[in-house]
Structure formats: structure tokens, C-alpha cells
Write a protein that holds these residues in place. Structure first.
Motif, PDB file in Angstrom:
ATOM      1  N   ASN A 133       0.471  10.370   4.711  1.00 55.33           N
ATOM      2  CA  ASN A 133       1.351  10.109   5.738  1.00 55.33           C
ATOM      3  C   ASN A 133       2.877   9.687   5.104  1.00 55.33           C
ATOM      4  O   ASN A 133       2.871   9.549   3.756  1.00 55.33           O
ATOM      5  N   ALA A 134       3.838   9.769   5.814  1.00 53.90           N
ATOM      6  CA  ALA A 134       5.112   9.454   5.524  1.00 53.90           C
ATOM      7  C   ALA A 134       5.713   8.804   6.820  1.00 53.90           C
ATOM      8  O   ALA A 134       5.526   9.114   7.651  1.00 53.90           O
ATOM      9  N   LYS A 135       6.249   7.724   6.237  1.00 53.65           N
ATOM     10  CA  LYS A 135       7.260   7.051   7.620  1.00 53.65           C
ATOM     11  C   LYS A 135       8.711   6.853   7.236  1.00 53.65           C
ATOM     12  O   LYS A 135       9.056   6.872   5.878  1.00 53.65           O
ATOM     13  N   ASN A 136       9.551   7.031   8.120  1.00 52.54           N
ATOM     14  CA  ASN A 136      11.016   6.685   8.027  1.00 52.54           C
ATOM     15  C   ASN A 136      11.392   5.458   7.846  1.00 52.54           C
ATOM     16  O   ASN A 136      10.483   4.441   8.264  1.00 52.54           O
ATOM     17  N   ASN A 137      12.696   5.102   7.975  1.00 49.69           N
ATOM     18  CA  ASN A 137      13.156   3.646   7.948  1.00 49.69           C
ATOM     19  C   ASN A 137      12.948   2.978   9.235  1.00 49.69           C
ATOM     20  O   ASN A 137      13.272   1.651   9.562  1.00 49.69           O
ATOM     21  N   LYS A 138      12.830   3.823  10.404  1.00 52.63           N
ATOM     22  CA  LYS A 138      12.548   3.321  11.686  1.00 52.63           C
ATOM     23  C   LYS A 138      11.038   3.112  11.821  1.00 52.63           C
ATOM     24  O   LYS A 138      10.490   2.991  13.096  1.00 52.63           O
ATOM     25  N   ASN A 139      10.052   3.378  10.841  1.00 52.25           N
ATOM     26  CA  ASN A 139       8.585   3.168  10.935  1.00 52.25           C
ATOM     27  C   ASN A 139       8.266   4.320  11.733  1.00 52.25           C
ATOM     28  O   ASN A 139       7.131   4.176  12.351  1.00 52.25           O
ATOM     29  N   THR A 148      -2.773  -1.390  -3.286  1.00 53.29           N
ATOM     30  CA  THR A 148      -4.138  -2.038  -2.882  1.00 53.29           C
ATOM     31  C   THR A 148      -4.945  -1.085  -3.622  1.00 53.29           C
ATOM     32  O   THR A 148      -4.773   0.083  -4.098  1.00 53.29           O
ATOM     33  N   LYS A 149      -6.418  -1.382  -3.338  1.00 54.94           N
ATOM     34  CA  LYS A 149      -7.367  -0.548  -3.666  1.00 54.94           C
ATOM     35  C   LYS A 149      -7.741   0.738  -2.825  1.00 54.94           C
ATOM     36  O   LYS A 149      -8.014   1.599  -3.138  1.00 54.94           O
ATOM     37  N   LYS A 150      -6.898   0.648  -1.747  1.00 58.51           N
ATOM     38  CA  LYS A 150      -6.830   1.484  -0.629  1.00 58.51           C
ATOM     39  C   LYS A 150      -5.561   2.256  -0.316  1.00 58.51           C
ATOM     40  O   LYS A 150      -5.554   3.361   0.403  1.00 58.51           O
ATOM     41  N   GLU A 151      -4.527   1.897  -0.754  1.00 54.44           N
ATOM     42  CA  GLU A 151      -3.247   2.247  -0.260  1.00 54.44           C
ATOM     43  C   GLU A 151      -2.271   2.125  -1.408  1.00 54.44           C
ATOM     44  O   GLU A 151      -2.181   1.064  -2.146  1.00 54.44           O
ATOM     45  N   PHE A 152      -1.367   3.164  -1.723  1.00 54.06           N
ATOM     46  CA  PHE A 152      -0.403   3.158  -2.624  1.00 54.06           C
ATOM     47  C   PHE A 152       0.874   3.988  -2.019  1.00 54.06           C
ATOM     48  O   PHE A 152       0.744   4.961  -1.471  1.00 54.06           O
ATOM     49  N   THR A 153       1.806   3.057  -1.692  1.00 54.29           N
ATOM     50  CA  THR A 153       2.879   3.583  -0.950  1.00 54.29           C
ATOM     51  C   THR A 153       4.082   3.391  -1.827  1.00 54.29           C
ATOM     52  O   THR A 153       4.345   2.135  -2.303  1.00 54.29           O
ATOM     53  N   TYR A 154       5.019   4.318  -1.998  1.00 54.54           N
ATOM     54  CA  TYR A 154       6.241   4.064  -2.546  1.00 54.54           C
ATOM     55  C   TYR A 154       7.667   4.586  -1.769  1.00 54.54           C
ATOM     56  O   TYR A 154       7.269   5.215  -0.969  1.00 54.54           O
ATOM     57  N   ARG A 155       8.719   4.157  -1.821  1.00 59.18           N
ATOM     58  CA  ARG A 155      10.015   4.309  -0.932  1.00 59.18           C
ATOM     59  C   ARG A 155      10.867   5.252  -1.912  1.00 59.18           C
ATOM     60  O   ARG A 155      11.096   5.254  -3.190  1.00 59.18           O
ATOM     61  N   ILE A 156      11.368   6.242  -1.199  1.00 58.40           N
ATOM     62  CA  ILE A 156      12.033   7.108  -1.617  1.00 58.40           C
ATOM     63  C   ILE A 156      13.784   7.342  -0.847  1.00 58.40           C
ATOM     64  O   ILE A 156      13.341   6.956   0.424  1.00 58.40           O
ATOM     65  N   TYR A 157      14.692   7.522  -1.440  1.00 62.56           N
ATOM     66  CA  TYR A 157      15.885   7.291  -0.753  1.00 62.56           C
ATOM     67  C   TYR A 157      16.705   8.665  -1.171  1.00 62.56           C
ATOM     68  O   TYR A 157      16.900   8.985  -2.018  1.00 62.56           O
ATOM     69  N   PRO A 158      16.982   9.403   0.153  1.00 64.45           N
ATOM     70  CA  PRO A 158      17.377  10.669   0.001  1.00 64.45           C
ATOM     71  C   PRO A 158      18.943  10.494  -0.886  1.00 64.45           C
ATOM     72  O   PRO A 158      19.359  11.395  -1.611  1.00 64.45           O
ATOM     73  N   ASN A 159      19.821   9.508  -0.531  1.00 62.49           N
ATOM     74  CA  ASN A 159      21.052   8.969  -1.231  1.00 62.49           C
ATOM     75  C   ASN A 159      20.794   7.777  -1.741  1.00 62.49           C
ATOM     76  O   ASN A 159      20.724   6.777  -1.098  1.00 62.49           O
ATOM     77  N   ASN A 160      20.629   7.714  -3.092  1.00 66.56           N
ATOM     78  CA  ASN A 160      20.619   6.423  -3.895  1.00 66.56           C
ATOM     79  C   ASN A 160      21.866   5.249  -3.420  1.00 66.56           C
ATOM     80  O   ASN A 160      21.691   4.156  -3.700  1.00 66.56           O
ATOM     81  N   ASP A 161      22.871   5.782  -2.968  1.00 66.26           N
ATOM     82  CA  ASP A 161      23.896   5.057  -2.420  1.00 66.26           C
ATOM     83  C   ASP A 161      23.605   4.158  -1.063  1.00 66.26           C
ATOM     84  O   ASP A 161      24.499   3.341  -0.703  1.00 66.26           O
ATOM     85  N   THR A 171      19.783   2.255   3.516  1.00 72.29           N
ATOM     86  CA  THR A 171      19.411   1.971   4.740  1.00 72.29           C
ATOM     87  C   THR A 171      18.420   3.103   5.298  1.00 72.29           C
ATOM     88  O   THR A 171      17.646   3.139   6.167  1.00 72.29           O
ATOM     89  N   VAL A 172      18.727   4.328   4.656  1.00 72.52           N
ATOM     90  CA  VAL A 172      17.802   5.259   5.054  1.00 72.52           C
ATOM     91  C   VAL A 172      16.891   5.656   3.929  1.00 72.52           C
ATOM     92  O   VAL A 172      17.059   5.917   2.714  1.00 72.52           O
ATOM     93  N   TYR A 173      15.406   5.616   4.383  1.00 72.01           N
ATOM     94  CA  TYR A 173      14.560   5.885   3.217  1.00 72.01           C
ATOM     95  C   TYR A 173      13.279   6.541   3.928  1.00 72.01           C
ATOM     96  O   TYR A 173      12.980   6.490   5.169  1.00 72.01           O
ATOM     97  N   PHE A 174      12.382   6.938   3.011  1.00 74.64           N
ATOM     98  CA  PHE A 174      10.927   7.407   3.471  1.00 74.64           C
ATOM     99  C   PHE A 174      10.124   6.865   2.593  1.00 74.64           C
ATOM    100  O   PHE A 174      10.029   6.819   1.370  1.00 74.64           O
ATOM    101  N   ASP A 175       8.846   6.236   3.463  1.00 77.18           N
ATOM    102  CA  ASP A 175       7.836   5.703   2.613  1.00 77.18           C
ATOM    103  C   ASP A 175       6.502   6.948   2.400  1.00 77.18           C
ATOM    104  O   ASP A 175       6.532   7.305   3.738  1.00 77.18           O
ATOM    105  N   ILE A 176       6.326   7.117   1.316  1.00 76.47           N
ATOM    106  CA  ILE A 176       5.199   8.158   0.971  1.00 76.47           C
ATOM    107  C   ILE A 176       3.995   7.342   0.731  1.00 76.47           C
ATOM    108  O   ILE A 176       3.972   6.582   0.088  1.00 76.47           O
TER     109      ILE A 176
END
Length: 160
Positions: A49-55, A127-140, A143-148
Motif C-alpha cells: 500500500n501507499a498513502k499520501n500526506n492526507k492519509n 515492526t515484525k509485520k510492517e515496514f513503512t518509510y516516507r518519501i518526499y517528491p520535493n525535499n524542500d 508537507t507533501v509526502y507518500f508513505d510506502i
């Protein structure tokens, strides 16, 4: 009357003792505490799954997240391989997680061992069941990001 008190007290002691010793340790297995690196290397991961900054859920085919989708195999020796969901090779190289578990770094390499790029991402769940990291399309703009979001998989690592 004294005999009755002695019998009652003896029965009470036997009852309390049986309660204490009837508790079995068989049900309580103590699992070792893993470091963040050990935790990441403990299982293969699949992007689910992936989620945006608005969940809000974001399709894994969305151009903002599609490059981060696949199967990931982090090995205890500090190397990794990643594959697309159709088992085609995606990348390989070296990886690490900060001691506090807040960031993961990958150093992607070509087959000759030349570094292609380095990517550091913020870990939001590990955790043992989930690994989520955040990416930013613009590092500057944080406020806008995607959780992978990755979950544990039993998918065997494809051969290159």
C-alpha cells in the motif's frame, strides 16, 4: 476447634501453593529484542500500500510511488536485492538502518559495483509485520509526502 483451625489453615496453604505452582511458563515465550537492522533483515517485504500526506490510499501504479513498489530482501550482511512485483530485477546494493531506527539508507549499485545512487528515507513504522518509510517528491517541501507500506511476505527471492 483447634484441630479444625489447623485443618482449615493447612487446606488454605495447599490451595494457595497449588495456585502459584499451577501457572505454567510454557505459554510465555520470551522473544529476543531485535535491533532495527535485525528487524528489517528478519523477513522479506512486499509493498502492499501507499498513502499520501492526507492519509489517502494511493494506487501502487501512481507515478509518485510506482518506483518504490516491489519485493525487498535485506540481508544481515548489509546487502539487499529488490525486485518488481513481476519478479524482474529492480536494484541491489548495500543498506543500513540508523541505530535509533529512524532512517534507512540504501546504496544502489550496478553489477560492476559502481554506486548508482544513495537514498535515505525516514522510517515511520518498523515492526515484525510492517515496514513503512516516507518519501518526499520535493525535499524542500515536507508537507507533501507518500508513505510506502510494506508487509511481511513469504515470496521467495527470485534469481537474477
Amino acid at each position: 476447634m483447634k484441630t479444625f483451625k489447623k485443618i482449615a489453615l493447612s487446606l488454605l496453604v495447599v490451595f494457595c501453593t497449588s495456585l502459584i505452582f499451577s501457572c505454567s511458563d510454557d505459554d510465555s515465550t520470551v522473544e529476543p529484542v531485535l535491533t532495527p537492522s535485525e528487524l528489517l533483515a528478519s523477513t522479506p517485504w512486499e509493498t502492499t500500500n501507499a498513502k499520501n500526506n492526507k492519509n489517502e490510499n494511493v494506487a501502487l501504479t501512481d507515478p509518485n510511488v510506482s518506483n518504490f513498489v516491489g519485493f525487498a530482501y535485506f540481508k544481515a550482511d548489509g546487502t539487499f536485492t529488490m525486485f518488481n512485483l513481476n519478479d524482474t530485477p529492480k536494484m541491489h546494493g548495500d543498506w543500513s538502518v540508523s541505530a535509533d531506527g529512524k532512517t534507512r539508507t540504501i546504496v544502489a549499485k550496478n553489477d560492476a559495483g559502481t554506486v548508482l545512487f544513495t537514498r535515505v528515507v525516514d522510517i515511520t513504522v518498523l515492526t515484525k509485520k510492517e515496514f513503512t518509510y516516507r518519501i518526499y517528491p520535493n525535499n524542500d517541501d515536507k508537507t507533501v509526502y507518500f508513505d510506502i507500506i510494506h508487509t511481511v511476505t513469504t515470496h521467495p527471492e527470485p534469481k537474477k
